[in-house]
Design an enzyme around this catalytic site. Structure first.
Site, PDB file in Angstrom:
ATOM      1  N   GLU A   3       0.814  -1.221   0.000  1.00  0.00           N
ATOM      2  CA  GLU A   3       0.000   0.000   0.000  1.00  0.00           C
ATOM      3  C   GLU A   3       0.841   1.263   0.000  1.00  0.00           C
ATOM      4  O   GLU A   3       0.748   2.113   0.868  1.00  0.00           O
ATOM      5  CB  GLU A   3      -0.994  -0.050   1.164  1.00  0.00           C
ATOM      6  CG  GLU A   3      -1.873  -1.283   1.050  1.00  0.00           C
ATOM      7  CD  GLU A   3      -2.860  -1.472   2.184  1.00  0.00           C
ATOM      8  OE1 GLU A   3      -2.827  -0.694   3.145  1.00  0.00           O
ATOM      9  OE2 GLU A   3      -3.675  -2.407   2.074  1.00  0.00           O
ATOM     10  N   HIS A  31      -9.927  -6.797  -3.045  1.00  0.00           N
ATOM     11  CA  HIS A  31     -11.048  -6.836  -2.097  1.00  0.00           C
ATOM     12  C   HIS A  31     -12.222  -6.166  -2.824  1.00  0.00           C
ATOM     13  O   HIS A  31     -12.360  -4.943  -2.809  1.00  0.00           O
ATOM     14  CB  HIS A  31     -10.706  -6.068  -0.821  1.00  0.00           C
ATOM     15  CG  HIS A  31      -9.599  -6.677  -0.020  1.00  0.00           C
ATOM     16  ND1 HIS A  31      -9.712  -7.932   0.562  1.00  0.00           N
ATOM     17  CD2 HIS A  31      -8.361  -6.234   0.303  1.00  0.00           C
ATOM     18  CE1 HIS A  31      -8.583  -8.213   1.212  1.00  0.00           C
ATOM     19  NE2 HIS A  31      -7.757  -7.215   1.058  1.00  0.00           N
ATOM     20  N   GLU A  88      -5.296 -10.948  -2.230  1.00  0.00           N
ATOM     21  CA  GLU A  88      -6.159 -10.927  -1.039  1.00  0.00           C
ATOM     22  C   GLU A  88      -7.624 -11.038  -1.466  1.00  0.00           C
ATOM     23  O   GLU A  88      -8.495 -10.328  -0.963  1.00  0.00           O
ATOM     24  CB  GLU A  88      -5.928  -9.644  -0.213  1.00  0.00           C
ATOM     25  CG  GLU A  88      -4.476  -9.463   0.217  1.00  0.00           C
ATOM     26  CD  GLU A  88      -4.235  -8.310   1.193  1.00  0.00           C
ATOM     27  OE1 GLU A  88      -5.206  -7.785   1.763  1.00  0.00           O
ATOM     28  OE2 GLU A  88      -3.055  -7.943   1.365  1.00  0.00           O
ATOM     29  N   ASP A 135     -11.325 -11.344  -2.037  1.00  0.00           N
ATOM     30  CA  ASP A 135     -12.641 -11.601  -1.458  1.00  0.00           C
ATOM     31  C   ASP A 135     -13.621 -10.668  -2.159  1.00  0.00           C
ATOM     32  O   ASP A 135     -13.238  -9.601  -2.629  1.00  0.00           O
ATOM     33  CB  ASP A 135     -12.677 -11.486   0.082  1.00  0.00           C
ATOM     34  CG  ASP A 135     -12.140 -10.183   0.657  1.00  0.00           C
ATOM     35  OD1 ASP A 135     -12.027  -9.192  -0.092  1.00  0.00           O
ATOM     36  OD2 ASP A 135     -11.842 -10.158   1.862  1.00  0.00           O
TER      37      ASP A 135
END
Ligand code: NAG
Ligand code: NAG
Length: 326
Positions: free
Chosen positions: A157, A234, A261, A263
């Site tokens: 990030e 995400h 990651e 989802d």
């Protein structure tokens, strides 16, 4: 507190595994089907050891390798949580996706308080030498197998959504050079792990994706320090529509790309198969990591974003992905 939490949760993760038993007949070998399409692995972390063993080819620590878990006090290193995961992965022949060595969040306050460039450089180098160094020997066991690199996420990030570099103690004190400092330290500690930079909102060919590609090209101009870009993905419901363009655009950096990651709120079958198809159609896309196995353990539990429900039963999205890969 966070350090304790991450250690306790990892221990709990594996100890309660046999309690949540999914009938193995419901499982179809997600990772086996994905790797049959030429990809490296589909990873996760989980409270259910049986599902991890059967369905996933790699594991990643949700919290236990982060700075607050491994060096909450300067110079005192704690590896109990991450050692447990690494040992489990090695005994179960899983690839290990290390995560994450440098991040502005879950960062001890003694690091955030540093204002001097030389001190911060040495602190980053010491942290990475110890954490990456802890596993460079152990991770070696998965290297002789073909297509089984061990992976470390170095920086998470780094960018704002508008493509500028995010304000953090690292950027504010060292400018962009902190990225090079971190990747060089990781390369010195582990010469063969794949080193990744990782970010969120890289879900379409947007400003941030373009900024990430430009950043990687700048850092890698003289020598390849960054081996891969992780897009967290995400996603919100319907958020899969830009995935193929995002992966194609990220691939223009000339290094590997991974979904790190995954989802998706609501976990619709079509969102999941759209993301899987985007990875299959992008040769640079080497792996997918689900951010957990069961909705019960998801950081977004209320949006039921994963492939297994809170009883560890496979959902419609799981069945759709399996048939998509079959
Ligand atoms: C980019 O976004 C950051 C974070 O929101 C903000 O501080 C900065 O002013 C923005 N820069 C530009 C050029 O818009
Ligand atoms: C992404 O967008 C940029 C800027 O508009 C463009 O140059 C590039 O070709 C696009 N890449 C893909 C894969 O669509």
């Amino acid at each position: 507190m966070l350090k304790l939490f991450s250690i306790v949760s990892l221990a709990a993760i594996f100890q309660c595994a046999s309690a949540a038993a999914t009938s193995s007949t419901a499982l179809s070998g997600l990772n086996t089907k994905f790797t049959a399409k030429g990809k490296l692995f589909w990873a996760s972390f989980s409270a259910n050891e049986a599902i991890l063993e059967s369905e996933f080819g790699a594991v990643t620590p949700e919290n236990s390798m982060k700075w607050d878990a491994t060096e909450s006090t300067q110079g005192t290193f704690t590896f109990s949580g991450s050692d447990y995961l690494v040992d489990w992965a090695i005994s179960n022949s899983k690839i290990i996706r290390g995560h994450t060595l440098v991040w502005h969040s879950q960062l001890p306050s003694w690091v955030s308080a540093i204002t001097d460039a030389a001190t911060l450089t040495s602190v980053i180098q010491t942290h990475i030498a110890n954490v990456a160094g802890q596993y460079s020997g152990k991770l070696y066991v998965c290297r002789p197998l073909p297509l089984r690199p061990c992976i470390l996420t170095i920086y998470s990030e780094v960018l704002n959504d508008n493509g500028t570099l995010r304000s953090s103690v690292f950027y504010d004190v060292l400018g962009e050079s902190f990225i090079t400092i971190a990747f060089k330290a990781a390369r010195a500690a582990d010469s063969t792990a794949k080193l990744y930079i990782n970010d969120y909102n890289l879900d379409s060919n947007n400003t941030k994706v373009q900024a990430m590609v430009a950043l990687v090209k700048r850092i890698n101009a003289d020598e390849q320090l960054i081996d891969g870009i992780g897009t967290q993905m995400h996603l919100s419901a319907g958020g899969s529509s830009g995935a193929a363009a995002a992966l194609a655009a990220l691939a223009e950096a000339g290094i590997d790309v991974a979904i790190t990651e995954l989802d998706i709120a609501g976990a619709s079958a079509s969102d999941y198969t759209t993301v899987v198809d985007a990875c299959l159609s992008t040769s640079a896309c080497v792996s997918i990591t689900s951010w957990g196995v069961s909705d019960a353990n998801s950081w977004r539990a209320s949006s039921t974003p994963l492939l297994f429900d809170s009883d560890y039963e496979p959902k419609a999205a799981y069945t759709a992905v399996i048939s998509d890969l079959s």
